[in-house]
Design a protein around this motif. Sequence first.
Motif, PDB file in Angstrom:
ATOM      1  N   VAL A   1       6.984  -9.356   6.516  1.00  0.00           N
ATOM      2  CA  VAL A   1       7.060  -8.315   5.333  1.00  0.00           C
ATOM      3  C   VAL A   1       5.561  -7.174   4.920  1.00  0.00           C
ATOM      4  O   VAL A   1       5.726  -5.841   5.220  1.00  0.00           O
ATOM      5  CB  VAL A   1       7.596  -8.630   4.145  1.00  0.00           C
ATOM      6  N   VAL A   2       4.542  -7.409   4.918  1.00  0.00           N
ATOM      7  CA  VAL A   2       3.801  -6.749   4.435  1.00  0.00           C
ATOM      8  C   VAL A   2       3.147  -5.802   6.001  1.00  0.00           C
ATOM      9  O   VAL A   2       2.799  -5.031   5.810  1.00  0.00           O
ATOM     10  CB  VAL A   2       1.702  -7.833   4.270  1.00  0.00           C
ATOM     11  N   LEU A   3       3.398  -7.147   7.230  1.00  0.00           N
ATOM     12  CA  LEU A   3       3.155  -6.016   8.346  1.00  0.00           C
ATOM     13  C   LEU A   3       3.751  -4.940   8.470  1.00  0.00           C
ATOM     14  O   LEU A   3       3.977  -3.486   8.690  1.00  0.00           O
ATOM     15  CB  LEU A   3       3.000  -7.027   9.693  1.00  0.00           C
ATOM     16  N   VAL A   4       5.052  -5.212   7.901  1.00  0.00           N
ATOM     17  CA  VAL A   4       6.235  -4.117   8.620  1.00  0.00           C
ATOM     18  C   VAL A   4       6.151  -2.883   7.430  1.00  0.00           C
ATOM     19  O   VAL A   4       5.703  -1.436   7.460  1.00  0.00           O
ATOM     20  CB  VAL A   4       7.358  -4.668   8.354  1.00  0.00           C
ATOM     21  N   ILE A   5       5.749  -3.419   6.227  1.00  0.00           N
ATOM     22  CA  ILE A   5       5.110  -2.166   5.460  1.00  0.00           C
ATOM     23  C   ILE A   5       3.727  -1.728   6.010  1.00  0.00           C
ATOM     24  O   ILE A   5       3.598  -0.042   5.170  1.00  0.00           O
ATOM     25  CB  ILE A   5       5.467  -2.777   3.866  1.00  0.00           C
ATOM     26  N   THR A   6       2.955  -2.276   6.203  1.00  0.00           N
ATOM     27  CA  THR A   6       1.789  -1.339   6.733  1.00  0.00           C
ATOM     28  C   THR A   6       2.263  -0.665   7.700  1.00  0.00           C
ATOM     29  O   THR A   6       1.264   0.493   7.491  1.00  0.00           O
ATOM     30  CB  THR A   6       0.681  -2.981   6.846  1.00  0.00           C
ATOM     31  N   ALA A   7       3.216  -0.917   8.889  1.00  0.00           N
ATOM     32  CA  ALA A   7       3.294  -0.560   9.769  1.00  0.00           C
ATOM     33  C   ALA A   7       3.466   1.106   9.784  1.00  0.00           C
ATOM     34  O   ALA A   7       3.569   2.322   9.686  1.00  0.00           O
ATOM     35  CB  ALA A   7       4.469  -1.045  10.738  1.00  0.00           C
TER      36      ALA A   7
ATOM     37  N   LYS B   1       3.310   2.412   6.560  1.00  0.00           N
ATOM     38  CA  LYS B   1       2.761   3.283   6.276  1.00  0.00           C
ATOM     39  C   LYS B   1       2.210   4.128   7.188  1.00  0.00           C
ATOM     40  O   LYS B   1       1.672   5.756   6.524  1.00  0.00           O
ATOM     41  CB  LYS B   1       1.483   2.759   5.029  1.00  0.00           C
ATOM     42  N   ALA B   2       1.269   3.159   8.249  1.00  0.00           N
ATOM     43  CA  ALA B   2       0.280   3.624   9.110  1.00  0.00           C
ATOM     44  C   ALA B   2       1.703   4.661   9.874  1.00  0.00           C
ATOM     45  O   ALA B   2       1.110   5.782   9.871  1.00  0.00           O
ATOM     46  CB  ALA B   2       0.709   3.057   9.754  1.00  0.00           C
ATOM     47  N   MET B   3       2.528   5.104   9.931  1.00  0.00           N
ATOM     48  CA  MET B   3       3.602   6.057  10.832  1.00  0.00           C
ATOM     49  C   MET B   3       3.404   7.299  10.143  1.00  0.00           C
ATOM     50  O   MET B   3       3.726   8.259  10.161  1.00  0.00           O
ATOM     51  CB  MET B   3       5.116   5.490  10.895  1.00  0.00           C
ATOM     52  N   THR B   4       3.782   6.232   8.666  1.00  0.00           N
ATOM     53  CA  THR B   4       4.325   7.784   7.891  1.00  0.00           C
ATOM     54  C   THR B   4       2.641   8.860   7.617  1.00  0.00           C
ATOM     55  O   THR B   4       3.211   9.262   6.441  1.00  0.00           O
ATOM     56  CB  THR B   4       4.962   8.032   6.508  1.00  0.00           C
ATOM     57  N   GLY B   5       1.902   8.200   7.694  1.00  0.00           N
ATOM     58  CA  GLY B   5       0.437   8.412   7.164  1.00  0.00           C
ATOM     59  C   GLY B   5      -0.373   8.407   5.852  1.00  0.00           C
ATOM     60  O   GLY B   5      -1.097   9.148   6.019  1.00  0.00           O
ATOM     61  N   ARG B   6       0.538   7.591   5.452  1.00  0.00           N
ATOM     62  CA  ARG B   6      -0.531   7.171   4.043  1.00  0.00           C
ATOM     63  C   ARG B   6      -1.623   6.187   4.157  1.00  0.00           C
ATOM     64  O   ARG B   6      -1.536   5.413   5.232  1.00  0.00           O
ATOM     65  CB  ARG B   6       0.642   6.191   3.524  1.00  0.00           C
ATOM     66  N   LYS B   7      -2.469   6.087   3.260  1.00  0.00           N
ATOM     67  CA  LYS B   7      -4.263   5.531   3.851  1.00  0.00           C
ATOM     68  C   LYS B   7      -3.400   4.251   2.573  1.00  0.00           C
ATOM     69  O   LYS B   7      -3.315   4.742   1.410  1.00  0.00           O
ATOM     70  CB  LYS B   7      -4.432   6.711   3.406  1.00  0.00           C
TER      71      LYS B   7
END
Length: 353
Positions: free
Chosen positions: A311-317, A319-325
């Motif tokens: 779940v952490v990996l999915v949420i991190t991905a 965030k990365a795709m949406t440009g959130r830091k």
Amino acid sequence: MSGGLIALLDDVAALARASAASIDDIGAAAGRASAKAAGVVVDDTAVTPQYVQDVDPQRELPIIWRIAKGSLFNKLVIILPIALLLSQFAPWALTPILMLGGTYLCFEGAEKIWGAISGHDSHIESVVETHEGQNESKGDGEDGGKSPEDKMVSGAIRTDLILSAEIMVISLNEVASEAFFNRLLILIVVAIAITALVYGAVAALIRMDDVGLKLAGKDSAGAQKFGRLLVAAMPKILQVISVVGTVAMLWVGGHIILVGLDELGWHPLYEFVHHAEEAAAHAVPFLSGAVAWVVNTFFSAVLGLIWGAVVVLVITAIKAMTGRKEGQMSTRHPGSTATGRHEAVPADHDPRH
């Protein structure tokens, strides 16, 4: 006449015994239900002291009391009616809802471990960031009329809503076979007891350093030494509670997922853990119950860690795709720590002033 009176008294005595037995059953069921929610309870107890970090010591207990009242309102007025209606008219929905709560627990536990590895305590810093962000961004907005303390309490109560929902649904799942009225009474007992336990423990924890400071100011050298030791130990105690809370979240969350998958028709994982329990119990027959519990807890925690990490990996991905830091964390106030209000306590100095 006397025979009728004796029969009536016998009936009253039988009703009294039945009522007492029912009360005992409700108390026992409430105890079992509360025990299943242990992971969330420990986490709640570990996190709540952060809400009064860097707060005027005179306002600490009033703030905790306000949050406790909000937590009880969440459990009894918002969550309890919804949970009871679901259990009465859509009991099939409890397992998926419970698994969502279990997934959240696994996510929280895995995120904390990732935060410790990467050097950021994500859970605690997100709490601080949320409240400071509310104070800064809503100053002229919809909460402009609220004081910083009111905003912080409101944020804490909103966060508690998630934890309280998990506690109540986990507890409800343990007593789903009870009659409706018994379920209602059991969940009311669970709500009141857990709220009192969590916030009573938090109130005691946040005042321990004040007790230490008073002891450090005594004339007795022994009292001074114990007082300094108590204050110095509090951050470490809170850190231990936080670690235990993380493990408990992974264990409880993983066990919910394990059982939920089995109930939804996917049996291999549950059967594997069950066979491992039986093998361990046969290997150590004089401690079979304890060994079986340890094996189940270990595999549940491992499953919880893996499930949460995904779940952490999915949420991190995402965030990365949406440009959130992910690294945008607010700075703590000078002198504060992740697990306590004070860093050091000289014998003749109150670090709060």
